[in-house]
Design an enzyme around this catalytic site. Structure first.
Site, PDB file in Angstrom:
ATOM      1  CB  CYS A 236      -0.673  -0.359   0.933  1.00  0.00           C
ATOM      2  SG  CYS A 236      -2.319  -1.247   1.276  1.00  0.00           S
ATOM      3  CG  HIS A 315      12.964  -1.727   2.549  1.00  0.00           C
ATOM      4  ND1 HIS A 315      12.315  -3.314   2.926  1.00  0.00           N
ATOM      5  CD2 HIS A 315      12.042  -2.243   1.502  1.00  0.00           C
ATOM      6  CE1 HIS A 315      11.962  -3.591   2.343  1.00  0.00           C
ATOM      7  NE2 HIS A 315      11.803  -3.166   1.346  1.00  0.00           N
ATOM      8  CG  HIS A 399      -3.415  20.928   5.533  1.00  0.00           C
ATOM      9  ND1 HIS A 399      -4.882  20.438   5.379  1.00  0.00           N
ATOM     10  CD2 HIS A 399      -3.171  21.049   4.407  1.00  0.00           C
ATOM     11  CE1 HIS A 399      -5.215  21.837   5.718  1.00  0.00           C
ATOM     12  NE2 HIS A 399      -4.214  22.783   4.320  1.00  0.00           N
ATOM     13  CG  HIS A 403      -2.796   3.409   4.201  1.00  0.00           C
ATOM     14  ND1 HIS A 403      -3.538   3.266   2.800  1.00  0.00           N
ATOM     15  CD2 HIS A 403      -2.260   1.910   4.592  1.00  0.00           C
ATOM     16  CE1 HIS A 403      -3.360   1.843   2.608  1.00  0.00           C
ATOM     17  NE2 HIS A 403      -3.393   0.850   3.624  1.00  0.00           N
ATOM     18  CG  HIS A 432     -17.952   5.641   6.511  1.00  0.00           C
ATOM     19  ND1 HIS A 432     -18.756   7.219   4.947  1.00  0.00           N
ATOM     20  CD2 HIS A 432     -18.598   5.269   7.064  1.00  0.00           C
ATOM     21  CE1 HIS A 432     -19.835   6.922   5.947  1.00  0.00           C
ATOM     22  NE2 HIS A 432     -20.298   6.148   6.897  1.00  0.00           N
ATOM     23  CG  ASN A 436      -6.532  -0.694   1.998  1.00  0.00           C
ATOM     24  OD1 ASN A 436      -6.560   0.415   1.571  1.00  0.00           O
ATOM     25  ND2 ASN A 436      -6.402  -1.475   3.379  1.00  0.00           N
TER      26      ASN A 436
END
EC number: 2.3.1.-
Length: 504
Positions: A236, A315, A399, A403, A432, A436
């Site tokens: 993702c 990573h 802001h 994710h 909502h 995802n």
């Protein structure tokens, strides 16, 4: 007696200032940040005063004498000017070119692809592989997921009874999302596909031959010398990785456009087994994708929405637990799915700490860096029982695009970064409304902020994404203007209903 009572009522009705210790500490901290932020200016005031006083003492004869000295040292003046020109030329030629985000487009699924909770459970009940325990687990996950009733799924996951997905089905979903987003992007920006010099596409699960990037090139008849890349299996957070790759390419190839497309394929992401750690993704992942147009042309600065400030990638793959915490595998019955480890949130927290250790010095004000450094020194040198100081990233960003991997992910970051509800609103509402959508979720969140009219000139945006491997990646953007939502903003027709109240 009556007047006395009236006086008491008036005093009680007046809102007295709060002088509690926590409020006092808040104002002390604000004063500290203000002092440190303006310290260079405050130090320059006495220096400028001294210079002005000394300059006022110079007579016309003194100024004339200085001018004569310059005239007699003409060679030195010319040499100095020449060196200055050469150094300036080298600097401007070698400096990194700015990367601008001209516009982006998020795919908006048609209404007939919406999948309500009841329909989702009916589909699961018709799946013969699920037993009663699996169905009950799926129901509980759906109730706590944070997903609403308007998320979408492809046709293959709406047919009752279920049918085995094919490559043709997966391609159909890919083309629906990909071309839906790209058509709108090219229309919004008035950029022709043949003008694009760099193309980066990322999708983790479904990777056909020819590739996603080849599908785009074929559809839009792009030029033969385009630099195309196809990122697979990176989870993702691959959307930020794709942006980073496009940025590096734009700093090599001058006067170019780069298109980044981020998505995930649900058709090949469905798990029809009974292993609970592999069932969670069925409840969270939904249909979505985003296309982004980047440019390194200075002429595009005026019409661009954002400038890319930083990309920081972390990573954790050297750690075995981190490497295996999100893994595609087969269960005992040979059913393929993505398994989520119970250590996922702890590993995500460690990855975030490592990431912000690198990001912090790049974005945080000096005042926050000093507090962090002093706390670290005190802990290391004096073995003081001091909690590690968590920098206030609200001073660095206006802001946050976290994710939308699930409600637990958003809750954890809200707590660890000490954010306010408004800072995670875009993430919760995206989860909502759209679910995802993997690597594209951070773009739906940015579109939400634009639709709300919150993005002002000079505002800074932090996009945070997590992915298998395990990775935590950050991208920082600077708003170049008061950003208005694009005509095809996915929130356009429903933004008036948000934020909605979520059940805890």
């Amino acid at each position: 007696m009556k007047s006395a009572n009236n006086g008491v009522e008036i005093l009680q009705s007046r809102r007295l200032p709060d002088f509690s210790p926590s409020v006092k500490l808040k104002y002390v901290k604000l004063g500290y940040h203000y002092l440190i932020s303006h310290l260079p200016t405050l130090c320059l005031v006495p220096l400028m005063s001294v210079i002005i006083v000394e300059a006022s003492r110079l007579s016309l004869d003194d100024i004339h004498e200085l001018w004569l000295q310059l005239e007699y040292n003409l060679v030195s003046v010319i040499l100095f000017c020449s060196v200055l020109v050469v150094v300036s030329t080298v600097y401007f030629m070698s400096r990194k070119r700015s990367v601008y985000l001209v516009d982006f487009s998020c795919y908006l699924p048609p209404s007939h692809l919406k999948i309500k909770h009841d329909y989702f459970m009916e589909y699961c009940k018709s799946e013969t592989a699920f037993d009663e325990s699996s169905l009950e687990f799926l129901r509980k996950i759906m109730e706590r997921s944070g997903l609403g009733e308007e998320t979408s799924a492809p046709e293959t996951l709406r047919s009752i009874p279920p049918r085995a997905p094919t490559i043709a089905d997966a391609r159909q979903e890919a083309e629906l999302v990909m071309f839906g987003a790209l058509d709108k992007l090219f229309a919004n920006t008035n950029v022709k596909p043949r003008d694009v010099g760099i193309l980066v596409v990322n999708c983790s699960i479904f990777n056909p031959t020819p590739s996603w990037s080849a599908m785009i090139i074929n559809k839009y008849k792009m030029r033969s010398n385009i630099k195309s890349f196809n990122l697979a299996g990176m989870g993702c957070s691959a959307g930020v990785i794709a942006v980073d790759l496009a940025k590096d390419m734009l700093r090599v190839h001058r006067n170019s456009y780069a298109v980044v497309f981020s998505t995930e394929n649900m058709t090949y992401n469905w798990y029809s087994g009974t292993k609970k750690s592999m069932l969670i993704s069925n409840c969270l992942f939904r249909l979505g994708g985003a296309a982004v147009l980047l440019s390194n042309k200075s002429a595009d600065r005026k019409r661009s929405k954002y400038e890319l400030s930083h990309v920081v990638r972390t990573h954790m793959g050297a750690n075995d637990k981190a490497f295996k915490c999100v893994q595609q595998e087969q269960d005992d019955d040979g059913k393929t799915g993505v398994s989520l480890s119970k250590d996922l949130m702890a590993i995500a927290g460690d990855a975030l700490k490592t990431n912000i250790t690198t990001l912090g010095p790049l974005v945080l004000p000096v005042s926050e860096q000093l507090l962090f450094f002093v706390t670290l020194v005190a802990k290391r040198l004096f073995n003081a029982k001091i909690k590690p100081y968590i920098p206030d990233f609200k001073l660095a960003f206006e802001h946050f695009c976290i994710h939308a991997g699930g409600r637990a992910v958003i809750d954890e970051l809200e707590k660890n970064l000490q954010l306010l509800p408004v800072h995670v609103e875009a993430s919760r509402m995206t989860l909502h409304r759209f679910g995802n959508t993997s690597s594209s979720s951070i773009w739906y969140e940015l579109a939400y902020m634009e639709a709300k009219g919150r993005m002002r000139k000079g505002d800074r945006v932090w996009q945070i994404a997590f992915g298998s491997g395990f990775k935590c990646n950050s991208a920082v953007w600077l708003a170049l203007n008061n950003v208005k939502p694009s005509a095809t903003n996915p929130w356009k027709d429903c933004i008036h209903r948000y934020p909605v109240k979520l059940m805890l």
